[in-house]
Design an enzyme around this catalytic site. Structure first.
Site, PDB file in Angstrom:
ATOM      1  N   HIS A   1      34.676  31.155  32.480  1.00 58.16           N
ATOM      2  CA  HIS A   1      36.047  31.674  32.426  1.00 58.16           C
ATOM      3  C   HIS A   1      36.479  32.038  31.015  1.00 58.16           C
ATOM      4  O   HIS A   1      37.342  32.884  30.827  1.00 58.16           O
ATOM      5  CB  HIS A   1      37.012  30.693  33.082  1.00 58.16           C
ATOM      6  CG  HIS A   1      36.933  30.780  34.568  1.00 58.16           C
ATOM      7  ND1 HIS A   1      36.120  29.978  35.308  1.00 58.16           N
ATOM      8  CD2 HIS A   1      37.519  31.643  35.434  1.00 58.16           C
ATOM      9  CE1 HIS A   1      36.208  30.326  36.575  1.00 58.16           C
ATOM     10  NE2 HIS A   1      37.046  31.327  36.680  1.00 58.16           N
TER      11      HIS A   1
ATOM     12  N   CYS B   1      37.571  41.367  43.271  1.00 58.89           N
ATOM     13  CA  CYS B   1      38.287  40.966  42.048  1.00 58.89           C
ATOM     14  C   CYS B   1      37.386  40.199  41.091  1.00 58.89           C
ATOM     15  O   CYS B   1      37.833  39.766  40.047  1.00 58.89           O
ATOM     16  CB  CYS B   1      39.529  40.144  42.385  1.00 58.89           C
ATOM     17  SG  CYS B   1      39.151  38.573  43.164  1.00 58.89           S
TER      18      CYS B   1
END
Ligand code: PEP
Ligand code: MG
Length: 562
Positions: free
Chosen positions: A188, A500
């Site tokens: 992330h 996404c």
């Protein structure tokens, strides 16, 4: 000049001074002290400094977010004045003749364990507060500032590794690039760098000593190289590359306001992924047609305690109003795995990627889930919000979500608080969800495929583990077939299917996505115009079936122009 090789996670060039990022963790050593009373005075002085800091912080926060929002800071101040806490630390200093840092760390652990063992959820939450206040005093005792950037000008940040919770707390206007020694290209932190559109390298064998601070450096996100004290020739080459990229970006500006449609009339929507309302400027600047993924957990990572319903509501409302009438898909809390907040205790797990994360966490902590859902439903009457549930694997989870949602709506109705009727979609990011996507499609308003996790779970490759980065292949036909199956099942049920995950921005796959009928691609804002360019130059009816065959089998030869 020294050149270090890393793995690039975002292409681009950055030139600036290096700054080593120091971790907040302070090693605590047990040191014998001769004069325990002097040590206690040092401890009390540090407490006073911390209380003073919190008072300043309280006043600033109260003006910015109101008394209710700032209340937690007031609570922290009171905790630092708590007799039991202070006496416990002082007792350890006096009886064991040890340094204040060690005594405080012991007291912190004891209080944390005590709070964590309590039944009451509110009291459990105090454990994180104890950590927070103790850390503040420890930093003061150590004479170091917390591990934040000490810089006025934007710098290239070099660190051993960066957790998402650390990355979100860096001021983006001060960061030209990240370079880390460890870390995976699929983490992330890497995703955050892409969202901000800044070049970043992971796995770079750079020595992190203080002598590096302030040295001129350059990051080449195309080759994955870090230059420290580049010579004149290298610098001019890199400056040239930087200019070329700027020119390319400028040319893409002509695509702003243009329709995202193929030569043969197939339309697809290009949305942006964001982690904060502060990314909205990037979204507008890059002409996104909506927000396809707002990773709401970053809001939790930025925060020092659980964000309240009111705080969340304000943020979701701001995003919805800024984007209206465009769609804003907000994903519910996806904490766990690599995303941890200090105040949010998560069980220690052998395999956290397969553990209590995302929807599993929300279903086991319905109090937290309800707060977020209340904020989302309320905000949805101010714009075009859709809610997205992560990591779904079964119909049973949908039933449980439905039950919680209906109680949330009943609660809002009873409280006479208006709310909207947002679409509710699910993320398809596990093989289980793909295989039952025909059934799930009947229960959801839309699908959004999370290719990062779908790749991880399909190929059994930990996306956090840099050692297996080379095997992390999102072009694997198994992953691409999953995408095709999901899109087909969505369309059979009459719902839309978007992507996404990071793959959505992969220029090599744009045409493939068109060929399987993906309705929306959501990506880092900086990739939108480039993707629009590819789409506007594609003829799906001519190229579609060949591309489907090529990518779904993984063996047919691509056409000459590929
Ligand atoms: C994904 O898994 O592709 C996704 C979009 O979610 P995240 O990367 O935040 O896990
Ligand atoms: Mg995911």
């Amino acid at each position: 000049m020294n050149i270090y090789k890393g793995k690039s996670v975002y292409k681009g060039i950055a030139i600036g001074k290096l700054q080593i990022y120091q971790k907040k963790d302070l090693p605590i050593k047990r040191v014998h002290v001769k004069d325990a009373e002097a040590e206690i005075r040092r401890f009390r002085q540090a407490l006073q400094t911390a209380i003073g800091q919190l008072q300043g912080l309280y006043e600033a926060s109260r003006d910015a977010i109101g008394t209710a929002g700032a209340a937690i800071i007031e609570t922290h101040k009171m905790m630092l004045q708590d007799d039991d806490f202070i006496e416990s630390a002082e007792h350890i200093i006096r009886t064991q003749q040890v340094n204040a840092e060690y005594a405080l760390a012991m007291t912190e652990d004891n209080f944390v364990n005590m709070f964590a063992a309590l039944e009451d959820d509110y009291m459990k939450g105090r454990a994180a507060d104890v950590r927070d206040i103790s850390e503040r005093v420890l930093v003061i005792l150590s004479g170091q500032e917390a591990g934040l950037l000490q810089t006025e000008e934007p710098v290239i940040v070099a660190a051993d590794d960066l957790a998402p919770s650390e990355t979100v707390q860096l001021d983006p206007s001060k960061v030209l690039s990240f370079v880390t020694v460890h870390g995976s290209a699929n983490s992330h932190t890497a995703i955050l760098a892409r969202t901000l559109g800044i070049p970043a390298l992971v796995g770079t064998a750079i020595t992190l000593d203080a002598s590096m601070n302030g040295k001129l450096a350059a990051v080449d996100g195309e080759t994955g190289q870090l230059y420290v004290e580049p010579d004149a020739e290298a610098l001019s080459l890199l400056r040239g590359k930087y200019e070329a990229l700027q020119t390319k970006k400028m040319l893409l500006q002509t695509l702003k306001g243009k329709e995202t449609v193929t030569l043969d009339g197939q339309k697809i929507r290009l949305y942006a992924n964001i982690g904060s309302y502060r990314d909205l400027a990037l979204v507008l600047e890059n002409d996104a047609e909506g927000i396809g993924l707002f990773r709401s957990e970053f809001l939790y990572l930025e925060s020092r305690t659980y964000p309240s319903e009111e705080e969340q509501f304000k943020i979701y409302r701001t995003v919805a109003e800024t984007m209206a009438p465009k769609r804003v898909i907000i994903r519910t809390l996806d904490l766990g795995a690599d995303k941890h907040a200090d105040y949010f205790p998560l069980p220690r797990e052998e395999n956290p990627a397969m553990g209590c994360r995302a929807i599993r966490l929300c279903l086991t902590r319905p109090d937290i889930f309800r707060t977020q859902l209340r904020a989302l439903f309320r905000a949805s009457s101010f714009g075009n919000i859709a809610i997205l549930y992560p990591m779904i694997t079964s119909l049973r989870e949908i039933t449980r979500i439905r039950q919680i949602v209906s109680r949330v709506k009943e609660g809002l109705t009873a409280d006479k608080i208006p709310f909207g009727n947002p679409e509710q979609g699910i993320m398809i990011e596990t093989p289980a969800a793909v295989l039952i996507s025909d059934q799930l499609a009947r229960e959801a308003d839309f699908f959004s495929i999370g290719t990062n996790d779908l790749t991880q779970y399909t190929l059994a490759i930990d996306r956090q583990n840099a050692q297996v980065d080379e095997f992390f292949d999102p072009h694997h036909p198994a992953v691409l077939r999953m995408i095709a199956i999901t899109a087909e099942n969505a369309h059979n049920a009459g719902i839309r299917c978007g992507i996404c995950g990071e793959l959505g921005a992969d220029p090599e796959l744009t045409k493939f996505f068109l060929s399987v009928g993906i309705d929306e691609l959501s990506m880092s804002p900086g990739s939108i115009l480039q993707t629009r360019k590819i789409i506007r130059e594609t003829n799906v009816s001519e190229e579609g079936s060949r591309l489907r065959k090529h990518f779904l089998t993984g063996c047919a030869q691509p056409a000459a122009e590929q």
